[in-house]
Design an enzyme around this catalytic site. Structure first.
Site, PDB file in Angstrom:
ATOM      1  N   LYS A 145       1.018  -1.094  -0.056  1.00 50.07           N
ATOM      2  CA  LYS A 145       0.077   0.112  -0.062  1.00 50.07           C
ATOM      3  C   LYS A 145       0.853   1.255  -0.041  1.00 50.07           C
ATOM      4  O   LYS A 145       2.156   1.147   0.294  1.00 50.07           O
ATOM      5  CB  LYS A 145      -0.971  -0.004   1.224  1.00 50.07           C
ATOM      6  CG  LYS A 145      -0.212  -0.136   2.567  1.00 50.07           C
ATOM      7  CD  LYS A 145       0.648   0.624   3.242  1.00 50.07           C
ATOM      8  CE  LYS A 145       0.629   1.911   3.180  1.00 50.07           C
ATOM      9  NZ  LYS A 145       1.959   2.514   3.762  1.00 50.07           N
ATOM     10  N   TYR A 231      -4.837   4.069   5.825  1.00 47.69           N
ATOM     11  CA  TYR A 231      -5.255   3.338   6.840  1.00 47.69           C
ATOM     12  C   TYR A 231      -6.609   3.959   7.494  1.00 47.69           C
ATOM     13  O   TYR A 231      -7.544   3.433   8.222  1.00 47.69           O
ATOM     14  CB  TYR A 231      -4.230   3.009   7.984  1.00 47.69           C
ATOM     15  CG  TYR A 231      -3.123   2.490   7.641  1.00 47.69           C
ATOM     16  CD1 TYR A 231      -3.200   1.086   7.807  1.00 47.69           C
ATOM     17  CD2 TYR A 231      -1.949   2.845   7.280  1.00 47.69           C
ATOM     18  CE1 TYR A 231      -1.963   0.230   7.249  1.00 47.69           C
ATOM     19  CE2 TYR A 231      -0.911   2.185   6.851  1.00 47.69           C
ATOM     20  CZ  TYR A 231      -0.873   0.779   6.757  1.00 47.69           C
ATOM     21  OH  TYR A 231       0.183   0.005   6.543  1.00 47.69           O
TER      22      TYR A 231
HETATM   23  P1  NAD Z   1      12.306   1.637   2.227  1.00 47.69           P
HETATM   24  O1  NAD Z   1      12.545   2.899   1.777  1.00 47.69           O
HETATM   25  O2  NAD Z   1      12.838   1.129   3.330  1.00 47.69           O
HETATM   26  O3  NAD Z   1      12.619   0.575   1.050  1.00 47.69           O
HETATM   27  C1  NAD Z   1      12.510   0.680  -0.464  1.00 47.69           C
HETATM   28  C2  NAD Z   1      13.301  -0.240  -1.078  1.00 47.69           C
HETATM   29  O4  NAD Z   1      13.247  -0.072  -2.585  1.00 47.69           O
HETATM   30  C3  NAD Z   1      14.704  -0.070  -0.934  1.00 47.69           C
HETATM   31  O5  NAD Z   1      15.201  -1.230  -0.688  1.00 47.69           O
HETATM   32  C4  NAD Z   1      15.438   0.659  -1.847  1.00 47.69           C
HETATM   33  O6  NAD Z   1      16.695   0.136  -2.073  1.00 47.69           O
HETATM   34  C5  NAD Z   1      14.423   0.066  -3.187  1.00 47.69           C
HETATM   35  N1  NAD Z   1      14.486   1.014  -4.217  1.00 47.69           N
HETATM   36  C6  NAD Z   1      14.466   0.418  -5.403  1.00 47.69           C
HETATM   37  N2  NAD Z   1      14.515   1.316  -6.544  1.00 47.69           N
HETATM   38  C7  NAD Z   1      14.345   2.516  -5.706  1.00 47.69           C
HETATM   39  C8  NAD Z   1      14.276   4.023  -6.121  1.00 47.69           C
HETATM   40  N3  NAD Z   1      14.257   4.331  -7.417  1.00 47.69           N
HETATM   41  N4  NAD Z   1      14.126   4.936  -5.040  1.00 47.69           N
HETATM   42  C9  NAD Z   1      14.123   4.518  -3.786  1.00 47.69           C
HETATM   43  N5  NAD Z   1      14.472   3.232  -3.476  1.00 47.69           N
HETATM   44  C10 NAD Z   1      14.248   2.126  -4.174  1.00 47.69           C
HETATM   45  O7  NAD Z   1      10.701   1.747   2.281  1.00 47.69           O
HETATM   46  P2  NAD Z   1       9.787   1.000   2.928  1.00 47.69           P
HETATM   47  O8  NAD Z   1       9.401   1.340   4.115  1.00 47.69           O
HETATM   48  O9  NAD Z   1      10.131  -0.660   2.951  1.00 47.69           O
HETATM   49  O10 NAD Z   1       8.316   0.800   2.030  1.00 47.69           O
HETATM   50  C11 NAD Z   1       8.285   0.112   0.898  1.00 47.69           C
HETATM   51  C12 NAD Z   1       6.694   0.062   0.723  1.00 47.69           C
HETATM   52  O11 NAD Z   1       6.323  -0.792   1.542  1.00 47.69           O
HETATM   53  C13 NAD Z   1       6.121   1.284   0.287  1.00 47.69           C
HETATM   54  O12 NAD Z   1       4.946   1.098  -0.749  1.00 47.69           O
HETATM   55  C14 NAD Z   1       5.324   1.343   1.560  1.00 47.69           C
HETATM   56  O13 NAD Z   1       4.199   2.167   1.790  1.00 47.69           O
HETATM   57  C15 NAD Z   1       5.154   0.172   2.122  1.00 47.69           C
HETATM   58  N6  NAD Z   1       4.965  -0.338   3.221  1.00 47.69           N
HETATM   59  C16 NAD Z   1       3.852  -1.148   4.038  1.00 47.69           C
HETATM   60  C17 NAD Z   1       3.729  -1.000   5.343  1.00 47.69           C
HETATM   61  C18 NAD Z   1       2.655  -1.912   6.038  1.00 47.69           C
HETATM   62  O14 NAD Z   1       2.379  -1.906   7.105  1.00 47.69           O
HETATM   63  N7  NAD Z   1       1.932  -2.304   5.193  1.00 47.69           N
HETATM   64  C19 NAD Z   1       4.735  -0.414   6.241  1.00 47.69           C
HETATM   65  C20 NAD Z   1       5.700  -0.271   5.685  1.00 47.69           C
HETATM   66  C21 NAD Z   1       5.908   0.246   4.200  1.00 47.69           C
END
Ligand code: NAD
Length: 375
Positions: A145, A231
């Protein structure tokens, strides 16, 4: 983002022993949860293989550990653009080299029989591309999401999965969480009569990298509304069981340097067809995490509502008594695997993600026009 700035990432949560058994009030939920713990098909078939795409915070600290607790699926592969992560993950999760991909060779995953489900855990603007590529590779897909940066992108994702005859679901973990399932039941079954008013907020004080993708409009689609506000939209939708007709929104910005491209705090009201009004808020500058519903003959609320664990709930009749620390992600992924194997409809399909994006787009329109907007 700094790992612990986000409320759900509290380390304390991981101290709890995760147990999918539910508390005394759980009888109500038994029919729905029983399917999740069924091991019937596991005796007959292999566990489905999941490949995580994007090994950032959520994949590393929540999804991969959850995949050690799943019964119907397991972590079979990874897709990463950072070669240094390959060996670390391979060693930690016993992933064979042939199941490790990067963004260039990703499409060859089509030939890999170990991988059944691709879980897209990338910045929001990449959800569409990787969902479509995964579907074209013949894999079922979970997209995190918010589903995508626009309703049109959501539609393309849904169409691509339909064309490939693959299932698509969204990482809406709270549909597998007993306290949230309980407020769905209380609201939709009108246990305290019709819900008249909802008040809900979800936010945290952003203390992460000022250059992170989350603060870039093109990469995140927006700010806290996209990240945390979904949410709140979801909560009001699943308490009423209805789709909002109108929204009216306003915003506040105290730090225009940090929040140059995206909103900092948004307030919005949603009007539902049955007459419920939801007063909502999301922020990157305030810690909040609750939903409260006023109904004709009582009230119910989750004072800790949207986190990964530590839920707290009550009604006008007393405290809710469920396990606050089920492994939501494990339940969510196990349910999706069950839906695939038994050809059932997921309760969190792409269409649900698209409905939320319709509301998000209406809220942004209202911020622009200052008017009430039709969803
Ligand atoms: P994050 O920034 O920690 O991780 C993103 C990942 O994408 C990294 O490994 C990064 O290297 C990679 N990536 C690849 N191409 C990229 C680019 N062009 N720019 C930036 N990063 C790039 O983010 P996250 O917190 O893990 O979030 C990832 C997804 O998960 C998002 O869609 C977020 O909304 C979702 N999320 C959902 C929940 C939930 O409770 N369901 C919680 C946290 C995050």
């Amino acid at each position: 983002m700094a790992k612990n700035t986000k409320p759900g990432n509290s380390n304390s949560r991981r101290k709890f022993i995760r147990d999918i058994s539910i508390g005394a009030g759980g009888l109500i939920l038994a029919p729905t949860l029983s399917g999740l713990s069924s091991t019937r098909f596991i005796r007959d078939r292999k566990k489905l293989g999941v490949a995580l795409v994007g090994l950032g915070g959520y994949a590393t600290y929540e999804l991969a550990p959850a995949l050690l607790e799943t019964k119907n699926c397991y972590l079979a592969g990874i897709v990463t653009g950072t070669p240094a992560k390959e060996k670390i993950w391979a060693d930690k999760y016993n992933i064979p080299q042939k199941n490790i991909y990067n963004y260039q060779n990703f499409d060859t995953i089509a030939d890999n029989k170990d991988i059944d489900i691709i879980y897209v855990v990338l910045p929001v603007f990449m959800h569409k591309e990787y969902t479509i590529r995964a579907a074209k590779a013949g894999k079922h897909v979970i997209s995190e999401k918010p589903m995508a940066i626009s309703v049109n992108d959501c539609t393309e994702m849904i169409e691509a999965c339909k064309a490939a005859k693959r299932k698509l679901s969204i990482g809406y973990r709270l549909h597998f969480e007993p306290f949230n399932m309980e407020i769905m039941r209380l609201g939709q079954n009108k246990v305290y009569g019709k819900v008249k008013k909802i008040n809900s907020s979800n936010g945290f004080v952003y203390g992460g990298d000022p250059n992170a993708w989350r603060l870039k409009k093109a990469l995140a689609g927006g700010g806290p509304l996209m990240d945390m506000g979904v949410y709140v939209i979801q909560g009001a939708r699943y308490v009423t069981g209805e789709e909002p007709l109108f929204v009216k929104a306003r915003q506040e910005k105290t730090n225009p340097t940090l929040f140059k491209e995206v909103e900092e705090t948004v307030y919005w009201d949603m009007e539902f067809p049955g007459g419920t009004i939801a007063n909502c808020k999301t922020s990157y500058n305030e810690n909040a995490n609750f939903i409260h519903a006023e109904a004709e003959r009582g009230w119910f609320e989750l004072s800790e509502a949207f986190r990964y664990g530590g839920m707290v709930g009550a009604t006008s009749a007393g405290k809710m008594n469920f396990n606050p620390d089920v492994n939501q992600q494990a339940l969510q992924m196990d349910d999706f695997a069950d839906c695939i194997v038994n050809n059932k409809q997921t309760r969190v399909p792409g269409e649900m993600g698209r409905l939320d994006m319709k509301v998000v787009e209406a809220i942004y329109r209202s911020l622009d026009t200052g008017q009430k907007e039709k969803v």
